[in-house]
Write a protein that holds these residues in place. Structure first.
Motif, PDB file in Angstrom:
ATOM      1  N   GLN A 147      37.067  38.714  32.241  1.00  0.00           N
ATOM      2  CA  GLN A 147      37.401  40.126  32.430  1.00  0.00           C
ATOM      3  C   GLN A 147      38.912  40.345  32.398  1.00  0.00           C
ATOM      4  O   GLN A 147      39.388  41.351  31.862  1.00  0.00           O
ATOM      5  N   LEU A 148      39.669  39.421  32.969  1.00  0.00           N
ATOM      6  CA  LEU A 148      41.119  39.523  32.924  1.00  0.00           C
ATOM      7  C   LEU A 148      41.629  39.472  31.489  1.00  0.00           C
ATOM      8  O   LEU A 148      42.502  40.249  31.093  1.00  0.00           O
ATOM      9  N   VAL A 149      41.075  38.563  30.705  1.00  0.00           N
ATOM     10  CA  VAL A 149      41.468  38.464  29.296  1.00  0.00           C
ATOM     11  C   VAL A 149      41.080  39.745  28.557  1.00  0.00           C
ATOM     12  O   VAL A 149      41.847  40.250  27.717  1.00  0.00           O
ATOM     13  N   GLU A 150      39.906  40.288  28.870  1.00  0.00           N
ATOM     14  CA  GLU A 150      39.491  41.551  28.258  1.00  0.00           C
ATOM     15  C   GLU A 150      40.457  42.676  28.606  1.00  0.00           C
ATOM     16  O   GLU A 150      40.856  43.476  27.738  1.00  0.00           O
ATOM     17  N   SER A 185      46.879  45.817  25.607  1.00  0.00           N
ATOM     18  CA  SER A 185      47.605  45.606  24.352  1.00  0.00           C
ATOM     19  C   SER A 185      47.269  46.708  23.354  1.00  0.00           C
ATOM     20  O   SER A 185      48.168  47.307  22.729  1.00  0.00           O
ATOM     21  N   ALA A 186      45.975  46.994  23.198  1.00  0.00           N
ATOM     22  CA  ALA A 186      45.552  48.035  22.256  1.00  0.00           C
ATOM     23  C   ALA A 186      46.070  49.398  22.692  1.00  0.00           C
ATOM     24  O   ALA A 186      46.492  50.210  21.860  1.00  0.00           O
ATOM     25  N   ALA A 203      47.539  36.664  28.358  1.00  0.00           N
ATOM     26  CA  ALA A 203      46.081  36.492  28.280  1.00  0.00           C
ATOM     27  C   ALA A 203      45.727  35.044  27.949  1.00  0.00           C
ATOM     28  O   ALA A 203      44.789  34.472  28.528  1.00  0.00           O
ATOM     29  N   ARG A 204      46.470  34.457  27.032  1.00  0.00           N
ATOM     30  CA  ARG A 204      46.195  33.062  26.670  1.00  0.00           C
ATOM     31  C   ARG A 204      46.485  32.138  27.841  1.00  0.00           C
ATOM     32  O   ARG A 204      45.748  31.163  28.088  1.00  0.00           O
ATOM     33  N   ILE A 205      47.547  32.423  28.581  1.00  0.00           N
ATOM     34  CA  ILE A 205      47.891  31.616  29.752  1.00  0.00           C
ATOM     35  C   ILE A 205      46.785  31.698  30.801  1.00  0.00           C
ATOM     36  O   ILE A 205      46.425  30.700  31.429  1.00  0.00           O
ATOM     37  N   ILE A 206      46.227  32.903  30.984  1.00  0.00           N
ATOM     38  CA  ILE A 206      45.092  33.053  31.904  1.00  0.00           C
ATOM     39  C   ILE A 206      43.913  32.207  31.432  1.00  0.00           C
ATOM     40  O   ILE A 206      43.297  31.472  32.210  1.00  0.00           O
TER      41      ILE A 206
END
Length: 230
Positions: A15-18, A24-25, A136-139
């Protein structure tokens, strides 16, 4: 029971990545609306912010429920508490994108930015996107080694923020007081967007190591005084 709990932790991470993708969008679309005085697109960004808020509410509800049911300790406890803090950062980033869109709406049909600042803000938007996607990638990967580079990227955002003020304070500025105020607000929005991405990355460091880096967690949440509305 433990398998179900592990799956819940993974879902919260997803969910965090989402949320990062949504913010971003949102900023990308808000920037497009800003540059082209696109009222319809600006309105869509403003409306879509509710979805980001809804994802945050769901994430926080799941985290609190897991805290109550599982009584986690050590790393699992850090994971849940840190997830709620990161969701707050991401929700705030969505708000900042909304602020950009609301300023576009306020000045419509005119464009907010004079030509002298257009390139700078385009670059600020690019850096902001790079920051949130790397966060997001780090998460996703718990990649604490990448945090140093992310902070270097954020240094460029800070430089761009200063560049805006150099333009505004230059004797050749001829776009008036209102445009200067608008540019100041916008620069603040993009700069704080980047700061929140850094904060998220630093929270991953805490999650993995148990150590805080206080220099990068002093994000001022009180930007509401500059929110644009009508």
């Amino acid at each position: 029971m433990r398998i179900a709990f592990t799956e819940e932790l993974q879902f919260i991470s997803d969910q965090l990545v989402e949320m990062a993708g949504l913010t971003s969008a949102a900023l990308e679309q808000a920037t497009t609306a800003l540059m082209s005085a696109d009222l319809e697109l600006a309105e869509s960004v403003i409306s879509a912010d509710e979805h980001i808020d809804a994802v945050r509410r769901d994430l926080d509800t799941r985290a609190v429920d897991a805290l109550a049911r599982q009584q986690p300790v050590a790393t699992d406890l850090r994971t849940l508490v840190t997830a709620m803090r990161m969701s707050a950062d991401l929700e705030r980033m969505g708000d900042l994108a909304r602020h950009v869109a609301k300023l576009t709406r306020l000045r419509y049909p005119n464009r907010v930015l004079p030509e002298a600042l257009t390139a700078t803000f385009r670059r600020m938007a690019e850096v902001a996107d790079a920051l949130v996607m790397e966060a997001a990638r780090i998460i996703r990967d718990n990649d604490v080694e990448a945090v140093t580079q992310l902070k270097i990227t954020d240094d460029e955002m800070d430089d761009l923020h200063r560049d805006v003020f150099r333009v505004l304070l230059d004797s050749s500025w001829d776009s008036g007081v209102q445009a200067a105020i608008d540019a100041t607000l916008l620069s603040r929005y993009y700069e704080r967007f980047g700061d929140h991405a850094v904060s998220i990355a630093q929270r991953v460091v805490y999650l993995v190591t148990g150590q805080w880096d206080e220099d990068n967690l002093n994000i001022d949440e009180r930007i509401d005084v500059t929110e644009v509305s009508r």
